[in-house]
Design a protein around this motif. Structure first.
Motif, PDB file in Angstrom:
ATOM      1  N   LEU A 130     -63.225 -12.053 108.099  1.00 22.23           N
ATOM      2  CA  LEU A 130     -64.119 -12.924 108.862  1.00 22.23           C
ATOM      3  C   LEU A 130     -63.720 -14.385 108.672  1.00 22.23           C
ATOM      4  O   LEU A 130     -63.630 -15.147 109.641  1.00 22.23           O
ATOM      5  N   ASN A 178     -76.856  -7.698 108.324  1.00 20.10           N
ATOM      6  CA  ASN A 178     -75.958  -6.883 109.155  1.00 20.10           C
ATOM      7  C   ASN A 178     -76.395  -6.817 110.618  1.00 20.10           C
ATOM      8  O   ASN A 178     -75.719  -6.235 111.450  1.00 20.10           O
ATOM      9  N   THR A 193     -69.146 -17.495 103.045  1.00 19.83           N
ATOM     10  CA  THR A 193     -69.818 -16.554 103.943  1.00 19.83           C
ATOM     11  C   THR A 193     -70.209 -15.350 103.111  1.00 19.83           C
ATOM     12  O   THR A 193     -69.373 -14.772 102.429  1.00 19.83           O
ATOM     13  N   LEU A 250     -64.328  -6.318 109.527  1.00 18.90           N
ATOM     14  CA  LEU A 250     -63.348  -7.330 109.126  1.00 18.90           C
ATOM     15  C   LEU A 250     -63.394  -7.589 107.620  1.00 18.90           C
ATOM     16  O   LEU A 250     -62.391  -7.952 107.021  1.00 18.90           O
ATOM     17  N   THR A 252     -68.604  -6.702 117.316  1.00 21.74           N
ATOM     18  CA  THR A 252     -67.754  -6.298 116.197  1.00 21.74           C
ATOM     19  C   THR A 252     -68.568  -6.448 114.929  1.00 21.74           C
ATOM     20  O   THR A 252     -69.129  -7.510 114.671  1.00 21.74           O
ATOM     21  N   GLU A 253     -68.664  -5.376 114.141  1.00 23.30           N
ATOM     22  CA  GLU A 253     -69.412  -5.460 112.888  1.00 23.30           C
ATOM     23  C   GLU A 253     -68.622  -6.294 111.877  1.00 23.30           C
ATOM     24  O   GLU A 253     -67.409  -6.189 111.785  1.00 23.30           O
ATOM     25  N   ILE A 254     -69.348  -7.113 111.115  1.00 22.25           N
ATOM     26  CA  ILE A 254     -68.690  -7.931 110.098  1.00 22.25           C
ATOM     27  C   ILE A 254     -68.005  -7.026 109.072  1.00 22.25           C
ATOM     28  O   ILE A 254     -66.926  -7.339 108.568  1.00 22.25           O
ATOM     29  N   VAL A 308     -71.486 -14.757 114.833  1.00 17.18           N
ATOM     30  CA  VAL A 308     -71.013 -15.787 113.898  1.00 17.18           C
ATOM     31  C   VAL A 308     -70.086 -16.757 114.622  1.00 17.18           C
ATOM     32  O   VAL A 308     -70.118 -17.972 114.398  1.00 17.18           O
ATOM     33  N   PHE A 357     -76.140  -9.328 112.355  1.00 13.62           N
ATOM     34  CA  PHE A 357     -75.261 -10.280 113.011  1.00 13.62           C
ATOM     35  C   PHE A 357     -73.845  -9.736 113.148  1.00 13.62           C
ATOM     36  O   PHE A 357     -73.266  -9.249 112.186  1.00 13.62           O
ATOM     37  N   SER A 358     -73.331  -9.841 114.357  1.00 14.49           N
ATOM     38  CA  SER A 358     -71.975  -9.381 114.631  1.00 14.49           C
ATOM     39  C   SER A 358     -70.996 -10.531 114.414  1.00 14.49           C
ATOM     40  O   SER A 358     -71.390 -11.690 114.276  1.00 14.49           O
ATOM     41  N   VAL A 359     -69.732 -10.202 114.423  1.00 18.03           N
ATOM     42  CA  VAL A 359     -68.686 -11.222 114.349  1.00 18.03           C
ATOM     43  C   VAL A 359     -68.839 -12.200 115.519  1.00 18.03           C
ATOM     44  O   VAL A 359     -68.705 -13.412 115.352  1.00 18.03           O
ATOM     45  N   GLU A 360     -69.148 -11.661 116.695  1.00 20.06           N
ATOM     46  CA  GLU A 360     -69.302 -12.517 117.878  1.00 20.06           C
ATOM     47  C   GLU A 360     -70.459 -13.504 117.692  1.00 20.06           C
ATOM     48  O   GLU A 360     -70.394 -14.656 118.139  1.00 20.06           O
TER      49      GLU A 360
END
Lengths: 353, 353
Positions: free
Chosen positions: B18, A104, A134, B13, B8-10, A111, A106-109
């Motif tokens: 994601l 956690n 994923t 989404l 943005t936290e995974i 990835v 890692f953010s969406v950005e």
């Protein structure tokens, strides 16, 4: 882990020893399985061509250090490592899939940055990213990629085809990725001691680039084909020149003689190794790894066809004695060639973290 | 992670969100790429057939708990999960590769147990294990498997082909893997509180077996072919019946009505859920996941051909309104069908650890 029986540490066998032992457990039975475990890629009969298939896992803290590895570069490098394995079979890569394990942190950005690097690599190599998985991870980032490609049935080159008197060839130059890593580790230490210090990397741009954003030599596969040369054996330099050459020798049941003065080393890399790190540049080139150049052997009759290629170097020859693994030094001494290579099952402090 | 920009936290989404977002970053350009991200497997044109390709990662502490999962079973299940994805495309699996990340907690014997399970699964499904990668991990066990298979060009079934009035079918029974996990978690708690207590699992053998050693329904693919039935859409039940059905509806742009009394649930599983865990058995079947049964839709004209199949259940039908996702309860009430499914990006305590 409830087993109370015999316990053998993986470090006792090492990665290659473990693979050999597992290989003996796994028999392939299908008629379309041409080659399984034991080369850069598996070979599967797909009718009118061979399908080549490889997989590679990269684990944070073992294979990469995110304190100096931009995620875009990491994504690019992960694709490169897999594509390189297909090239090492004399094949043309076509598709990749990726499985990501993400903590956690890692953010969406983050990835997306990783995917941007993979996308750029796919574009560069002409391959499509077509799927994957994923999932969450309890600690850090895990990248598990797999690539497929194809080769004509007469084109596939394995590690096992080298013959005595064949000429040993390598592309590009070696040791750069290793020296790049040493520079990055040194700058990290400086930064940790004093966060106000900005890393000075411009001077080492070539070596650092070799470490962070290596390039798979898919170009060489096409150029050899155009020159009418089919290597007798091939592998990519991921573990280190010596270690990877030994794989060819072991599978081909041959020996080898290498000439130290023929091993290609970039001048900047050479000077940085010798002057700043007090390392023998030849040792860095022999054992550094991660350069993703192609190491191959050719029939001497093919030498004329590629002898003027600017990026292929002729560094030694294959001998018939499997015990013979010799380096001819610049002083013309014969010394045993040694493979240190990478062994990620050694304590982490020794393995490039 | 030095990015100071938007974060943005995974978990915002979710896994599927994601994947959708990453999908938009990745364009496929090759003419031989028939289908990329977004189905159980990628589809690649291999000349006279389609190549199917899937990958799946299993991470210790997220997907499995080694305190009650024997390594042999884990190896078997990892192969099953991948083979099941190929079956879900109406294809026949042929080969797998495996990448392992291993912390030093694992001995050579432990890895051999894992391989023994994979070997047994390969034999069961008629596939060859042809390669992979073995590396160190800083924390626990990571299994990343990939499988390929093939299908005739007219045989591939995607998630997107369901049409209004198609009949929704599912094989086997559902909820067993979920109840098996609940039993194992309960016994683990008892054992942690008092290590002298021996777990009592015989009574729950079916459910526990469904959790620890599920079977991919490659048999159904052959049987449907023999019956002359090509499903209009198909997926395997890995996330949960409701969640996986919604994938079919979303890709097919359709709605669905399910009949609660048609959902197949094993009697032992039903009783264990209702009596011991005070759980609604239908909810377990709808949201449990990991059963690896096949969920598919057929044209009503094909119903006659398989209506007497002992292991295929007809549980609902597809409707033309994409907003309609309805469960017809045993009391003949219409309630909204809800997908909880698995979301490993939720806090670990909710996701089956």
């Amino acid at each position: 882990m409830s087993t109370k029986e015999k316990r053998t540490e993986i470090s006792q066998l090492g990665e290659f020893g473990l693979i050999e032992r597992l290989k003996s457990l796994i028999a392939t039975v299908r008629p379309d399985t041409v080659a399984g475990i034991g080369d850069d890629a598996a070979v599967i009969d797909a009718g009118n061509h061979y399908l080549l298939w490889t997989a590679d896992m990269l684990v944070e803290g073992i294979h990469f250090d995110l304190s100096f590895t931009p995620l875009q570069h990491l994504g690019h490098k992960a694709v490169t490592a897999n594509v390189s394995d297909i090239a090492a079979m004399n094949g043309v890569p076509s598709h990749v899939v990726v499985s990501l394990g993400l903590s956690n942190r890692f953010s969406v950005e983050a990835v997306e940055a990783l995917y941007e690097g993979m996308r750029a690599a796919c574009e560069q190599y002409g391959v499509d990213l077509v799927g994957g998985d994923t999932c969450a991870s309890r600690s850090g980032l895990i990248l598990s990629l797999s690539a497929i490609g194809k080769a004509g049935k007469d084109d596939v080159v394995k590690r096992s085809g080298a013959k005595p008197k064949d000429i040993v060839c390598v592309t590009g130059d070696l040791g750069g990725a290793y020296i790049g890593l040493q520079v990055l580790l040194r700058e990290k230490e400086v930064y940790m001691a004093n966060p106000d210090m900005q890393p000075v990397l411009e001077k080492y741009a070539y070596a650092v680039g070799r470490q962070l954003r290596p390039v798979a030599r898919t170009d060489i596969v096409h150029e050899l084909r155009e020159a009418g040369v089919r290597p007798t054996a091939m592998i990519d330099v991921s573990d280190g020149l010596a270690s990877d050459l030994f794989h060819i020798c072991a599978r081909s049941k041959t020996g080898v003689r290498l000439f130290e003065d023929k091993i290609p080393i970039d001048a900047q890399v050479y000077n940085t190794a010798a002057m700043e790190f007090k390392l023998d540049p030849a040792t860095c080139a022999l054992n550094g790894g991660e350069d993703y150049e192609l190491l191959f052997t050719i029939n001497p009759a093919d030498f004329e066809k590629i002898k003027n290629h600017p990026d292929i170097h002729f560094i030694g020859y294959i001998t018939d004695n499997p015990e013979e693994r010799i380096l001819v030094t610049k002083q013309n001494n014969l010394v045993p060639l040694q493979a240190q290579g990478w062994n990620h099952f050694r304590p982490a402090s020794e393995s490039g973290r």
